[in-house]
Write a protein that holds these residues in place. Sequence first.
Motif, PDB file in Angstrom:
ATOM      1  N   LYS A  74      34.746  50.924  51.012  1.00 30.18           N
ATOM      2  CA  LYS A  74      33.566  50.093  50.816  1.00 30.18           C
ATOM      3  C   LYS A  74      32.307  50.959  50.782  1.00 30.18           C
ATOM      4  O   LYS A  74      32.328  52.148  51.129  1.00 30.18           O
ATOM      5  CB  LYS A  74      33.461  49.053  51.929  1.00 30.18           C
ATOM      6  CG  LYS A  74      34.481  47.927  51.811  1.00 30.18           C
ATOM      7  CD  LYS A  74      34.271  46.900  52.913  1.00 30.18           C
ATOM      8  CE  LYS A  74      35.196  45.705  52.757  1.00 30.18           C
ATOM      9  NZ  LYS A  74      34.859  44.895  51.563  1.00 30.18           N
ATOM     10  N   SER A  75      31.210  50.369  50.397  1.00 31.65           N
ATOM     11  CA  SER A  75      29.944  51.080  50.257  1.00 31.65           C
ATOM     12  C   SER A  75      29.492  51.682  51.587  1.00 31.65           C
ATOM     13  O   SER A  75      29.604  51.057  52.641  1.00 31.65           O
ATOM     14  CB  SER A  75      28.868  50.131  49.740  1.00 31.65           C
ATOM     15  OG  SER A  75      27.603  50.756  49.735  1.00 31.65           O
TER      16      SER A  75
ATOM     17  N   PRO B 149      41.589  38.796  49.345  1.00 32.20           N
ATOM     18  CA  PRO B 149      40.997  39.985  49.978  1.00 32.20           C
ATOM     19  C   PRO B 149      39.856  40.623  49.193  1.00 32.20           C
ATOM     20  O   PRO B 149      38.978  41.254  49.787  1.00 32.20           O
ATOM     21  CB  PRO B 149      42.186  40.951  50.082  1.00 32.20           C
ATOM     22  CG  PRO B 149      43.396  40.073  50.090  1.00 32.20           C
ATOM     23  CD  PRO B 149      43.057  38.894  49.246  1.00 32.20           C
ATOM     24  N   THR B 150      39.854  40.477  47.871  1.00 30.70           N
ATOM     25  CA  THR B 150      38.781  41.102  47.094  1.00 30.70           C
ATOM     26  C   THR B 150      37.556  40.205  46.936  1.00 30.70           C
ATOM     27  O   THR B 150      36.525  40.648  46.434  1.00 30.70           O
ATOM     28  CB  THR B 150      39.279  41.499  45.687  1.00 30.70           C
ATOM     29  OG1 THR B 150      39.681  40.330  44.990  1.00 30.70           O
ATOM     30  CG2 THR B 150      40.446  42.472  45.782  1.00 30.70           C
TER      31      THR B 150
ATOM     32  N   VAL C 161      40.190  39.447  37.699  1.00 28.16           N
ATOM     33  CA  VAL C 161      39.975  38.023  37.987  1.00 28.16           C
ATOM     34  C   VAL C 161      41.295  37.261  37.990  1.00 28.16           C
ATOM     35  O   VAL C 161      41.528  36.403  38.853  1.00 28.16           O
ATOM     36  CB  VAL C 161      38.985  37.418  36.966  1.00 28.16           C
ATOM     37  CG1 VAL C 161      38.929  35.901  37.108  1.00 28.16           C
ATOM     38  CG2 VAL C 161      37.599  38.012  37.157  1.00 28.16           C
ATOM     39  N   VAL C 162      42.198  37.588  37.047  1.00 29.55           N
ATOM     40  CA  VAL C 162      43.491  36.885  36.987  1.00 29.55           C
ATOM     41  C   VAL C 162      44.325  37.190  38.232  1.00 29.55           C
ATOM     42  O   VAL C 162      45.064  36.322  38.722  1.00 29.55           O
ATOM     43  CB  VAL C 162      44.256  37.256  35.700  1.00 29.55           C
ATOM     44  CG1 VAL C 162      45.705  36.783  35.767  1.00 29.55           C
ATOM     45  CG2 VAL C 162      43.571  36.641  34.486  1.00 29.55           C
ATOM     46  N   GLU C 163      44.214  38.398  38.762  1.00 33.86           N
ATOM     47  CA  GLU C 163      44.950  38.732  39.987  1.00 33.86           C
ATOM     48  C   GLU C 163      44.443  37.910  41.168  1.00 33.86           C
ATOM     49  O   GLU C 163      45.197  37.582  42.082  1.00 33.86           O
ATOM     50  CB  GLU C 163      44.828  40.229  40.275  1.00 33.86           C
ATOM     51  CG  GLU C 163      45.667  41.078  39.322  1.00 33.86           C
ATOM     52  CD  GLU C 163      45.461  42.571  39.511  1.00 33.86           C
ATOM     53  OE1 GLU C 163      44.498  42.966  40.213  1.00 33.86           O
ATOM     54  OE2 GLU C 163      46.252  43.361  38.961  1.00 33.86           O
ATOM     55  N   ILE C 164      43.164  37.572  41.149  1.00 31.34           N
ATOM     56  CA  ILE C 164      42.599  36.720  42.204  1.00 31.34           C
ATOM     57  C   ILE C 164      43.007  35.272  41.991  1.00 31.34           C
ATOM     58  O   ILE C 164      43.398  34.563  42.923  1.00 31.34           O
ATOM     59  CB  ILE C 164      41.057  36.841  42.219  1.00 31.34           C
ATOM     60  CG1 ILE C 164      40.646  38.262  42.605  1.00 31.34           C
ATOM     61  CG2 ILE C 164      40.437  35.824  43.183  1.00 31.34           C
ATOM     62  CD1 ILE C 164      39.173  38.549  42.388  1.00 31.34           C
ATOM     63  N   ASN C 165      42.924  34.820  40.746  1.00 27.01           N
ATOM     64  CA  ASN C 165      43.224  33.427  40.412  1.00 27.01           C
ATOM     65  C   ASN C 165      44.105  33.377  39.177  1.00 27.01           C
ATOM     66  O   ASN C 165      43.611  33.306  38.046  1.00 27.01           O
ATOM     67  CB  ASN C 165      41.919  32.655  40.165  1.00 27.01           C
ATOM     68  CG  ASN C 165      42.183  31.220  39.734  1.00 27.01           C
ATOM     69  OD1 ASN C 165      43.257  30.667  40.001  1.00 27.01           O
ATOM     70  ND2 ASN C 165      41.220  30.609  39.067  1.00 27.01           N
ATOM     71  N   PRO C 166      45.435  33.420  39.342  1.00 29.74           N
ATOM     72  CA  PRO C 166      46.347  33.412  38.196  1.00 29.74           C
ATOM     73  C   PRO C 166      46.153  32.233  37.258  1.00 29.74           C
ATOM     74  O   PRO C 166      46.448  32.335  36.061  1.00 29.74           O
ATOM     75  CB  PRO C 166      47.737  33.373  38.855  1.00 29.74           C
ATOM     76  CG  PRO C 166      47.520  33.984  40.208  1.00 29.74           C
ATOM     77  CD  PRO C 166      46.150  33.551  40.624  1.00 29.74           C
TER      78      PRO C 166
ATOM     79  N   VAL D  18      31.836  36.190  44.616  1.00 32.60           N
ATOM     80  CA  VAL D  18      31.461  37.599  44.639  1.00 32.60           C
ATOM     81  C   VAL D  18      32.724  38.435  44.867  1.00 32.60           C
ATOM     82  O   VAL D  18      33.415  38.270  45.876  1.00 32.60           O
ATOM     83  CB  VAL D  18      30.430  37.898  45.742  1.00 32.60           C
ATOM     84  CG1 VAL D  18      30.076  39.388  45.751  1.00 32.60           C
ATOM     85  CG2 VAL D  18      29.181  37.055  45.544  1.00 32.60           C
ATOM     86  N   VAL D  19      33.019  39.324  43.917  1.00 31.79           N
ATOM     87  CA  VAL D  19      34.195  40.180  43.995  1.00 31.79           C
ATOM     88  C   VAL D  19      33.759  41.591  44.379  1.00 31.79           C
ATOM     89  O   VAL D  19      32.880  42.173  43.724  1.00 31.79           O
ATOM     90  CB  VAL D  19      34.948  40.213  42.644  1.00 31.79           C
ATOM     91  CG1 VAL D  19      36.096  41.217  42.693  1.00 31.79           C
ATOM     92  CG2 VAL D  19      35.469  38.824  42.290  1.00 31.79           C
ATOM     93  N   ASP D  20      34.344  42.129  45.436  1.00 34.62           N
ATOM     94  CA  ASP D  20      34.056  43.498  45.846  1.00 34.62           C
ATOM     95  C   ASP D  20      34.911  44.440  44.989  1.00 34.62           C
ATOM     96  O   ASP D  20      36.123  44.537  45.183  1.00 34.62           O
ATOM     97  CB  ASP D  20      34.372  43.687  47.330  1.00 34.62           C
ATOM     98  CG  ASP D  20      34.016  45.083  47.824  1.00 34.62           C
ATOM     99  OD1 ASP D  20      33.331  45.813  47.083  1.00 34.62           O
ATOM    100  OD2 ASP D  20      34.422  45.442  48.944  1.00 34.62           O
ATOM    101  N   VAL D  21      34.282  45.111  44.037  1.00 31.80           N
ATOM    102  CA  VAL D  21      35.027  45.945  43.095  1.00 31.80           C
ATOM    103  C   VAL D  21      35.716  47.094  43.810  1.00 31.80           C
ATOM    104  O   VAL D  21      36.835  47.483  43.460  1.00 31.80           O
ATOM    105  CB  VAL D  21      34.102  46.449  41.968  1.00 31.80           C
ATOM    106  CG1 VAL D  21      34.861  47.376  41.020  1.00 31.80           C
ATOM    107  CG2 VAL D  21      33.528  45.268  41.187  1.00 31.80           C
ATOM    108  N   ALA D  22      35.079  47.649  44.834  1.00 31.45           N
ATOM    109  CA  ALA D  22      35.704  48.746  45.583  1.00 31.45           C
ATOM    110  C   ALA D  22      37.042  48.309  46.171  1.00 31.45           C
ATOM    111  O   ALA D  22      38.056  49.006  46.053  1.00 31.45           O
ATOM    112  CB  ALA D  22      34.770  49.229  46.693  1.00 31.45           C
ATOM    113  N   THR D  23      37.085  47.139  46.791  1.00 35.01           N
ATOM    114  CA  THR D  23      38.329  46.625  47.370  1.00 35.01           C
ATOM    115  C   THR D  23      39.359  46.358  46.283  1.00 35.01           C
ATOM    116  O   THR D  23      40.546  46.672  46.437  1.00 35.01           O
ATOM    117  CB  THR D  23      38.053  45.334  48.161  1.00 35.01           C
ATOM    118  OG1 THR D  23      37.111  45.609  49.196  1.00 35.01           O
ATOM    119  CG2 THR D  23      39.326  44.785  48.788  1.00 35.01           C
ATOM    120  N   ALA D  24      38.910  45.804  45.149  1.00 29.99           N
ATOM    121  CA  ALA D  24      39.829  45.509  44.041  1.00 29.99           C
ATOM    122  C   ALA D  24      40.483  46.785  43.511  1.00 29.99           C
ATOM    123  O   ALA D  24      41.634  46.750  43.059  1.00 29.99           O
ATOM    124  CB  ALA D  24      39.085  44.797  42.917  1.00 29.99           C
TER     125      ALA D  24
END
Length: 301
Positions: A78-79, A52-53, A149-154, A67-73
Amino acid sequence: MDTNKGILLESGTNELEIVEFTIGNNKFGINVIKVKEIINPVAITQIPHAHPTVEGIIELRGEVLPVVDVATALGFPKSTNPVQDKFIVAEFNKQKVVFHVHTVTQIHRISWDQIEKPSEMYQGADSQVIGVVKLHGDMVLLLDFEKIVVEINPESGINVQQIKKLGERERSTKRLLVAEDSPLLRKLLSDTLSEAGFQQVEFFENGRDALNYLESLLDSGRNVTEAVQLVITDIEMPQMDGHHLTKRIKEHAQLSKLPVIIFSSLITEDLRHKGQMVGANGQVSKPEIAELVLLIDELIL
């Protein structure tokens, strides 16, 4: 914004420079050492069933980058003004990631002792905030980008399977000190070092606490090398960073013989010289835990 690496500070000064950016009305910071460049947004190719991020991927000078959306993370909206949005191209843990933020404002030079550890009262177990800086009446939050990043890709994090491949070796008598500010990484390091056979490991949240402990051993008359045989330190930590900790140990008459390994996401060929300048005995890039264990074995037989 110019993020020329010429502005980077000498090793061991306990200072850093942060790029300030915003998500909504909130101000955040990222260590300038992590930042390769800052660009205007470009067309993103969406990926089916992505995290999702993760907004998708872009091509930047021949490289395909997520590309990671920091707001979503962060769980923020969103912007609302995409015209001002920026892409921060970052590199750490031997990988490049693009962070989509709302604005990029300025660079601040600060000392690590200006950075306060987040209170457990408001931080929470899943917080991505690793430090709080008060600047000109505002609060700038430093984010744990490695955790994002680890939460996206353990699989990009420390993996105990690497240790199992090394096989068994007697390490239970070796006494280690670890300075690491991230609760997540302290837990992962504790688990993986235990799996490797290290049963005597003292953990500290920053370099200042680690140095105070070593000095307290001296004050009590204990033999430091009997209580601690090797120090492992991260670089980015509130109060005192790993380069300054290493420098203080190596300049100390009674502590200088202690082997020090810097274990950080910031170990790159471009930055390795900074650890060498402060006298580190070894430097290992996260998340290469097997390489770390082998280096410990080398330094304390």
